[in-house]
Motif scaffolding. Structure first.
Motif: not given
Length: 551
Positions: A247-255, A274-288, A296-301
């Motif tokens: 919801s609050h990516p790092r200001p310097d996050m890149t595509e 994974v969908i992003s407009d650089m102001s928010v990133v929405k993530v969906h994954v099936h994983t164990s 992984y996502a915490l590295e972005l914000g």
């Protein structure tokens, strides 16, 4: 330069196209020529593509042909309204074009667009130029030229956008009704928004929220649509459906970092979105390992709206429900069943009193999906099932419902509730299918229906200036009267329907009309037409003050 599209990229392209169409649903709706307060083109196309993405995300697929097959199947089940059904047929054609291919090159892409156009045209009994059909046909023509000249995948999609936008701008020259209203075809616009979203994923561009004129719905799609399909527990490899928002990516996050997140998630799961407009990133994954996905996502914000579902448990519950449903199925099918589409407790009750087996909610304000209709058919427990769509925008979906059921489905072309009621009155349980079809069709065709509602916006239609909140009266779906008094518009429309042959006038009053007003109108009509029997029924239909039938 992009030379091929693999299954993973095709998933992203379909998901991105669906996201952009969802964003712009209201803007596409606003292009509808007729200003009635109904669920419109953008709404129906959004429901259709949402169902397609839901099916795609619920399955494990790596080959492009498999991804396309799941998208096609989901679109068929979820298609609503004429625009949604045509979109589903375009996607079905895409699937035919990519059949048996692991990846898509330009030759396959050319075949996909050609099959998409051909399949869509074949689905419509009387194709009309200046519509979504024209757009997909011209796009397919131009794609062929680009491929034959040696263009790569990205060049082909640029052709899709430029050629599609060019023919879309010409649709008002093909349909006078569009030119009068000063708009392009809404279905064609919806299709081009979808293609633009696909290209955004292909090229790595961020999705723009305001692609077409008008207010977009959201910057990104709302909830991920993923019902996890019908997999058995043992078929599920990655058991946790994991969704969250950065919801609050790092200001310097890149595509590039967003792309890296997507690739990392693909290594620990499937059905990655994974969908992003650089102001928010929405993530969906099936994983164990949901924790690793979030790490992984915490590295972005910062993470928000975290949701983790145990798909193994969900699958076990579905198995139990299926077993219970199988046990409850009737052993022997009856000869006849009937399905009617209606919206409003009063109208639904009328059909129940006429012994209709299943009432499907829908009509003017919400078109049911093909799957809704097919499930209703199966629920009747009958060999031969008559469907009464009771709306011109539902007939095409009803005709496609036969593909999702093994019952003998007969779709009657009832374009209004009064037509459906008349058809049911002509039904004879002791007659054969052909006799009933002829009798019910003849009875429905003898009914004329007035619909009285209000305009939702200013426009010009059929050489008439219409202003927001004007009262409109349609006879058999054709605009006949525009005024500012509900009762007067109803009276004027009735006068145009009644002939020397008319013997019965029925008034169905809506949720926003009082019984007192309906009875007052009935008294007036009894005075004006003493040779006719005038009846009043509480339809409780939304948005439409009156439905009035003459037969």
């Amino acid at each position: 330069m992009v030379n091929v599209i693999d299954g993973t990229m095709l998933k992203e392209m379909y998901a991105s196209g669906a996201a952009l169409l969802t964003q712009n649903r209201e803007s596409v709706d606003a292009l509808n020529v007729f200003p009635v307060p109904d669920g419109d083109t953008g709404t129906n196309m959004t429901h259709t593509i949402t169902a397609a993405v839901r099916e795609m995300n619920s399955k494990r697929a790596t080959a492009a042909s498999e991804v396309a097959e799941y998208v096609s199947r989901g679109a068929l089940k979820g298609a609503r309204g004429n625009s949604g059904v045509i979109l589903s047929q375009i996607l079905r054609g895409f699937t035919r074009g990519v059949a048996d291919h692991e990846e898509i090159d330009t030759a396959v892409l050319k075949q996909m667009f050609r099959e998409g156009a051909n399949t869509a045209y074949k689905a419509v009994m009387k194709p009309k130029e200046g519509t979504i059909l024209t757009v997909i046909r011209v796009v397919a023509d131009e794609v062929e030229k680009t491929v034959d000249k040696g263009g790569d995948i990205e060049a082909v999609f640029k052709t899709v956008l430029t050629a599609g936008d060019a023919i879309l701008r010409r649709t008002p020259d093909m349909l006078p009704v569009l030119k009068q209203a000063g708009v392009v075809d809404s279905g064609g616009m919806g299709l081009m928004v979808f293609f633009r979203g696909m290209y955004a994923a292909l090229s790595g561009e961020a999705i723009e929220a305001d692609v077409i004129e008008g207010k977009s719905e959201t910057a990104l799609p709302g909830e991920f649509v993923d019902d996890h399909g019908d997999l058995d527990p043992e078929d599920i490899k990655f058991g946790y459906c994991t969704e969250f928002i950065v919801s609050h990516p790092r200001p310097d996050m890149t595509e590039a970092e967003v792309t890296r997140l997507r690739r990392r998630l693909e290594r620990i799961g499937d059905c990655v979105l994974v969908i992003s407009d650089m102001s928010v990133v929405k993530v969906h994954v099936h994983t164990s390992d949901p924790g690793k996905a979030m790490q992984y996502a915490l590295e972005l914000g910062e993470l928000d709206a975290i949701k983790v579902d145990n798909m193994w448990e969900e699958a076990r519950e579905r198995q139990e429900k299926r077993r219970a449903a199988e046990a409850a199925k009737p052993v022997e099918l009856k000869e006849y069943g009937t399905v009617a589409v209606a919206l409003g407790e009063g109208l639904s009750q009328l059909f129940k009193e006429l012994n209709v087996d299943v009432i499907v909610d829908g009509g003017q304000t919400m078109n049911p999906s093909i799957q809704d209709l097919a499930e209703a058919v199966d629920k009747t427990g009958a060999k031969n099932v008559f469907i009464l769509p009771n709306n011109s925008n539902i007939i095409l979906a009803a005709q496609q419902a036969c593909e999702l059921t093994d019952k003998n489905v007969i779709v009657l072309s009832t374009k209004s509730v009064p037509m459906g009621i008349s058809a049911m009155l002509a039904f004879d349980p002791d007659a054969d299918v052909e006799t009933n079809t002829a009798a019910m069709s003849e009875a429905a065709a003898a009914v004329h229906t007035t619909s009285v509602t209000y305009a939702v916006r200013d426009t010009t239609y059929d050489n008439r200036e219409i202003h927001a909140n004007d009262i409109m009266g349609m006879i058999d779906n054709k605009l006949e009267v525009v005024g500012n008094n509900i009762a007067q518009v109803a009276q004027d429309c009735t006068a145009r329907m009644v002939t020397d042959e008319t013997s019965i006038i029925t008034i169905y009053y809506g949720a926003d009309t009082s019984e007192e007003d309906a009875n007052e109108l009935a008294g007036l009509l009894e005075t004006l037409y003493p040779d006719c029997d005038v009846a009043v029924q509480n339809g409780t239909q939304p948005l439409y003050y009156y439905l009035i039938s003459a037969e």
